[in-house]
Design a protein around this motif. Structure first.
Motif, PDB file in Angstrom:
ATOM      1  N   HIS A   1      25.607  55.364  26.046  1.00 35.32           N
ATOM      2  CA  HIS A   1      25.024  55.949  24.845  1.00 35.32           C
ATOM      3  C   HIS A   1      24.425  57.296  25.228  1.00 35.32           C
ATOM      4  CE1 HIS A   1      21.884  56.280  21.648  1.00 35.32           C
ATOM      5  NE2 HIS A   1      22.940  55.968  20.941  1.00 35.32           N
TER       6      HIS A   1
ATOM      7  N   ASP B   1      18.251  57.739  19.527  1.00 36.67           N
ATOM      8  CA  ASP B   1      18.281  57.106  18.208  1.00 36.67           C
ATOM      9  C   ASP B   1      16.881  57.082  17.618  1.00 36.67           C
ATOM     10  OD1 ASP B   1      20.985  56.553  18.390  1.00 36.67           O
ATOM     11  OD2 ASP B   1      20.695  54.509  19.114  1.00 36.67           O
TER      12      ASP B   1
ATOM     13  N   ASP C   1      21.244  59.283  15.040  1.00 34.76           N
ATOM     14  CA  ASP C   1      21.589  59.436  16.454  1.00 34.76           C
ATOM     15  C   ASP C   1      21.782  60.930  16.653  1.00 34.76           C
ATOM     16  OD1 ASP C   1      22.985  59.685  18.884  1.00 34.76           O
ATOM     17  OD2 ASP C   1      23.951  57.737  18.651  1.00 34.76           O
TER      18      ASP C   1
HETATM   19 ZN   LIG Z   1      22.968  55.898  18.809  1.00 39.56          ZN
END
Ligand SMILES: [Zn+2]
Length: 285
Positions: free
Chosen positions: A181, A185, A263
């Motif tokens: 990732h 977020d 995000d």
């Molecule tokens: Zn994310």
């Protein structure tokens, strides 16, 4: 269209001397500019700003880096950047400077999840062509290298909410490590406003990419872009200039996600950097 900004800082001692003496000195009258200065954290995910003599060429680990007319340049270290990196400068007189940088290594969160249904482990075959097309567009949107310094401003937080995901973390589904990732977020309700943290130019605005749903890429100069994913609504168009604080979209849960959140990503061309470095007040470990 807004003209490209050009840094026009003249050293103060230069101005003073010119005014006092009434003449403009040629360069040797002053201290020779440093052949290479680098500022920033030499750490995975971080951004480095550098300066060389104008007209020099710079490369990082053999890859050429864009150098502005005043000798400024920018590069970043990816999530898995090696422990050492080499900067090479070829000065206008062809003299070469090589500097080895020690890049601080980080450890990232890992989460093992077993018994995941296969359809969540890999995308269905029928979507592969679409994903490939999406990726090519994203790559193009991040490939812009424009002579602007928008990235140097102090960024503002694009939407309010708790941090629900960090850069570098990785999930392991049924023993198979997933793509890490790269975003930060921020959990927020669908419809929450997302504003531009920095000024820039929108290089991609698409309401429906396979993975990331409603997606915006904004270019902040010198190959630095930010990306906003899973938006429920886009409020800007490709090619549009945005100011810091302008509304660019609304939070959503579009693309392959389980719930609404923003995000946000930070890139130096195709290298993914840690977006948290833009927002020191959100400090995450
Ligand atoms: Zn994310």
């Amino acid at each position: 269209m807004k003209p490209t900004k050009v840094l026009a800082k003249v050293p103060s001692q230069f101005l003073k001397s010119s005014l006092v003496a009434g003449i403009v000195f040629s360069m040797p009258a002053f201290a020779k500019p440093d052949n290479l200065t680098l500022t920033g954290d030499f750490r995975q995910g971080h951004l480095i700003q550098g300066k060389v003599q104008p007209g020099s060429q710079v490369s990082l680990d053999g890859k050429s880096v864009y150098v502005g007319p005043k000798g400024q340049f920018v590069f970043g270290f990816g999530r898995d950047a090696k422990p050492t990196s080499q900067v090479k400068v070829i000065l206008p007189n062809n003299q070469t400077i090589t500097k080895t940088l020690n890049v601080q290594q980080r450890s990232y969160k890992e989460q093992k999840i077993n018994g995941v249904e296969k359809k969540y482990v890999s995308p269905p075959k029928s979507t592969l062509a679409r994903i490939k097309k999406d990726n090519a567009r994203i790559k193009d949107a991040r490939s812009v290298v424009d002579m602007r310094y928008d990235f140097q401003e102090q960024a503002i937080i694009p939407t309010k909410g708790p941090i629900s995901g960090v850069y570098g973390s990785r999930r392991i589904f049924n023993g198979v490590p997933k793509w890490p990732h790269f975003g930060l977020d921020i959990a927020a309700k669908t419809g929450s406003k997302v504003v531009a943290p920095l000024p820039g130019k929108v290089t991609l605005a698409d309401p429906d990419l396979y993975y990331s749903g409603g997606t915006i890429v904004v270019d902040h100069g010198f190959g630095i872009t930010t990306t906003y994913l899973h938006l429920s609504k886009l409020k800007v168009k490709e090619g549009q200039w945005v100011k810091k604080g302008d509304l660019i979209g609304l939070v959503g849960a579009t693309g392959r996600v389980t719930g609404p959140h923003l995000d946000i990503r930070l890139n130096w061309q195709q290298v993914r950097l840690d977006p948290a470095i833009l927002f020191p007040s959100l400090a995450t470990k």
